[in-house]
Design a protein around this motif. Structure first.
Motif, PDB file in Angstrom:
ATOM      1  N   ILE A 127      26.978  28.647  17.618  1.00 14.05           N
ATOM      2  CA  ILE A 127      26.182  29.085  18.758  1.00 14.05           C
ATOM      3  C   ILE A 127      26.595  30.496  19.138  1.00 14.05           C
ATOM      4  CG2 ILE A 127      25.552  28.616  21.159  1.00 14.05           C
ATOM      5  CD1 ILE A 127      26.270  25.683  20.659  1.00 14.05           C
ATOM      6  N   CYS A 131      23.436  29.510  26.787  1.00 15.48           N
ATOM      7  CA  CYS A 131      22.735  28.231  26.838  1.00 15.48           C
ATOM      8  C   CYS A 131      23.036  27.504  28.143  1.00 15.48           C
ATOM      9  CB  CYS A 131      23.150  27.331  25.668  1.00 15.48           C
ATOM     10  SG  CYS A 131      22.789  27.989  24.029  1.00 15.48           S
ATOM     11  N   ARG A 140      18.083  26.808  25.706  1.00 13.47           N
ATOM     12  CA  ARG A 140      18.267  28.264  25.807  1.00 13.47           C
ATOM     13  C   ARG A 140      18.313  28.616  27.288  1.00 13.47           C
ATOM     14  NH1 ARG A 140      15.204  30.758  21.623  1.00 13.47           N
ATOM     15  NH2 ARG A 140      17.207  30.440  20.567  1.00 13.47           N
ATOM     16  N   ARG A 162      14.191  22.089  22.732  1.00 10.49           N
ATOM     17  CA  ARG A 162      15.623  22.036  23.006  1.00 10.49           C
ATOM     18  C   ARG A 162      16.390  22.532  21.794  1.00 10.49           C
ATOM     19  NH1 ARG A 162      14.807  15.879  25.204  1.00 10.49           N
ATOM     20  NH2 ARG A 162      13.745  16.434  27.160  1.00 10.49           N
ATOM     21  N   LEU A 163      17.524  23.157  22.046  1.00 11.25           N
ATOM     22  CA  LEU A 163      18.352  23.690  20.963  1.00 11.25           C
ATOM     23  C   LEU A 163      19.288  22.650  20.377  1.00 11.25           C
ATOM     24  CD1 LEU A 163      19.364  27.176  22.426  1.00 11.25           C
ATOM     25  CD2 LEU A 163      17.398  26.594  20.984  1.00 11.25           C
ATOM     26  N   LEU A 172      22.593  20.070  16.559  1.00  6.66           N
ATOM     27  CA  LEU A 172      22.077  21.391  16.884  1.00  6.66           C
ATOM     28  C   LEU A 172      20.865  21.715  16.034  1.00  6.66           C
ATOM     29  CD1 LEU A 172      25.393  23.477  17.113  1.00  6.66           C
ATOM     30  CD2 LEU A 172      24.119  22.388  18.961  1.00  6.66           C
ATOM     31  N   ARG A 173      19.892  22.417  16.629  1.00 12.74           N
ATOM     32  CA  ARG A 173      18.731  22.905  15.894  1.00 12.74           C
ATOM     33  C   ARG A 173      19.059  24.294  15.359  1.00 12.74           C
ATOM     34  NH1 ARG A 173      13.513  21.186  16.904  1.00 12.74           N
ATOM     35  NH2 ARG A 173      13.040  22.809  15.368  1.00 12.74           N
ATOM     36  N   HIS A 174      19.670  24.317  14.191  1.00 10.24           N
ATOM     37  CA  HIS A 174      20.101  25.593  13.631  1.00 10.24           C
ATOM     38  C   HIS A 174      18.928  26.531  13.366  1.00 10.24           C
ATOM     39  CE1 HIS A 174      23.426  22.774  12.683  1.00 10.24           C
ATOM     40  NE2 HIS A 174      24.180  23.813  12.982  1.00 10.24           N
ATOM     41  N   LEU A 176      16.568  27.102  15.326  1.00  8.61           N
ATOM     42  CA  LEU A 176      16.128  27.698  16.584  1.00  8.61           C
ATOM     43  C   LEU A 176      17.172  28.608  17.223  1.00  8.61           C
ATOM     44  CD1 LEU A 176      14.476  24.560  18.245  1.00  8.61           C
ATOM     45  CD2 LEU A 176      13.320  26.420  17.038  1.00  8.61           C
ATOM     46  N   LEU A 177      18.433  28.408  16.868  1.00 16.23           N
ATOM     47  CA  LEU A 177      19.506  29.180  17.487  1.00 16.23           C
ATOM     48  C   LEU A 177      19.409  30.658  17.127  1.00 16.23           C
ATOM     49  CD1 LEU A 177      22.468  26.729  16.829  1.00 16.23           C
ATOM     50  CD2 LEU A 177      21.486  27.294  19.066  1.00 16.23           C
TER      51      LEU A 177
END
Length: 328
Positions: A127, A131, A140, A162-163, A172-174, A176-177
């Motif tokens: 990350i 956040c 975010r 959501r992240l 984690l939504r890699h 989207l990060l």
């Protein structure tokens, strides 16, 4: 918060209280230090000056830690998350804001779970952005909103996915990060009187808008409009005073009262009237992000066309560039 005379007030010495509640679990968590600000406030008393204070503490300690957790009252947490995301330009570490609906000292508190998970997230090398974590949801910072007053899952990001999710596992939504940047922090001094906000309502008098635009030191106005960015164009007086304010150099930013969707000022005649006089469409910015972004850009000294362009340019992942039609 701690209880005092039947109401909740800010309580000092959080480090000792947290250590007592964590007990032996502390050894299972990343190593951390607690920095307590000199002036503790109820977050309802937050002003833009507090954004500067928090950002400076983060910047001062940036090279000494792998990540940061900012403990914050829920009422204005989304405003702060947005403001910090703009000031920490080029963020390359996690900054996680969290808090609780029930104070730490209460038996049913949700504080401990939120703090423990936030500490774990703040130690993650995956990350690199600001956040907000709350009740299992990683959001975010500049897309988050407080949507509920009494439920424990108080925060969400209606206009963005959501992240991550905190269940049995932390997922984690890699995709989207945000990618890590190169720190180039910009921490200005804010003028709390430079930005105002008005929510449109049926029959709103033009005199109210005119009085707001006449406030000393005002440089920006946010209007919370109907639907896809619409306003009562039949009220020519209201449109005229907005145009006069814009003519005097006041930036007017348009965000929707709706939880989901984006401003599309040219979709309806009532929105096109705002477009013609130079109102800036706020895309899908949250009201909190719009307020913090306008404050931040004004504090940096932007004005005129440069300010207008910057307001419409995504910053720290706060909005999407897209052109869509609005629906009633």
């Amino acid at each position: 918060m701690v209880s005092s005379n039947g109401v909740y007030v800010p309580g000092p010495d959080f480090s000792a209280r947290l250590a007592r509640h964590l007990g032996q679990r502390r050894s299972e968590l990343p190593q951390f230090d607690v920095v307590e600000l000199d002036q503790l406030i109820d977050s309802a008393n937050l002003t833009p000056a507090n954004w500067t204070t928090m950002a400076r503490v983060l910047a001062k300690n940036w090279d000494h830690y792998d990540g940061f957790v900012v403990l914050h009252g829920t009422d204005t947490m989304a405003f702060t998350a947005s403001a910090i995301s703009y000031m920490l330009n080029g963020c390359n570490k996690p900054v996680i804001l969290t808090g609780s609906q029930i104070p730490l000292e209460q038996s049913r508190t949700d504080a401990l779970d939120n703090v423990i998970t936030s500490l774990i997230l703040a130690s993650s090398s995956e990350i690199a952005e600001v956040c907000l974590y709350f009740r299992g949801n990683l959001l975010r910072g500049n897309r988050a909103r407080k949507l509920k007053t009494s439920e424990l899952d108080a925060f969400d990001s209606p206009n963005a996915p959501r992240l991550g999710q905190g269940g049995i596992d932390l997922d984690l939504r890699h995709d989207l990060l945000l990618a890590p940047g190169k720190p180039d922090f910009q921490i200005p001094t804010f003028n709390p009187r430079s930005v105002a906000a008005l929510t449109l309502y049926p029959g709103m008098p033009a005199a109210l808008v005119e009085a707001t635009l006449a406030l000393p030191e005002l440089k920006g106005l946010i209007i919370h409009s109907y639907g896809a960015g619409n306003a009562p164009d039949a009220d020519t007086s209201l449109v005229r005073v907005l145009a006069q304010g814009i003519g005097r150099g006041i930036a007017v930013l348009n965000v929707s009262q709706c939880l989901q969707g984006r401003v599309a000022q040219k979709a309806y005649a009532s929105g096109a009237a705002l477009d013609r006089i130079g109102v800036v469409p706020g895309a899908d910015l949250t009201p909190e992000a719009a307020f913090a972004k306008l404050h931040f850009l004004l504090a940096k000294g932007l004005s005129g066309n440069s300010l207008r362009q910057a307001l419409q340019t995504p910053l720290s992942g706060d909005s999407k560039l897209a052109s869509v039609k609005g629906n009633d």
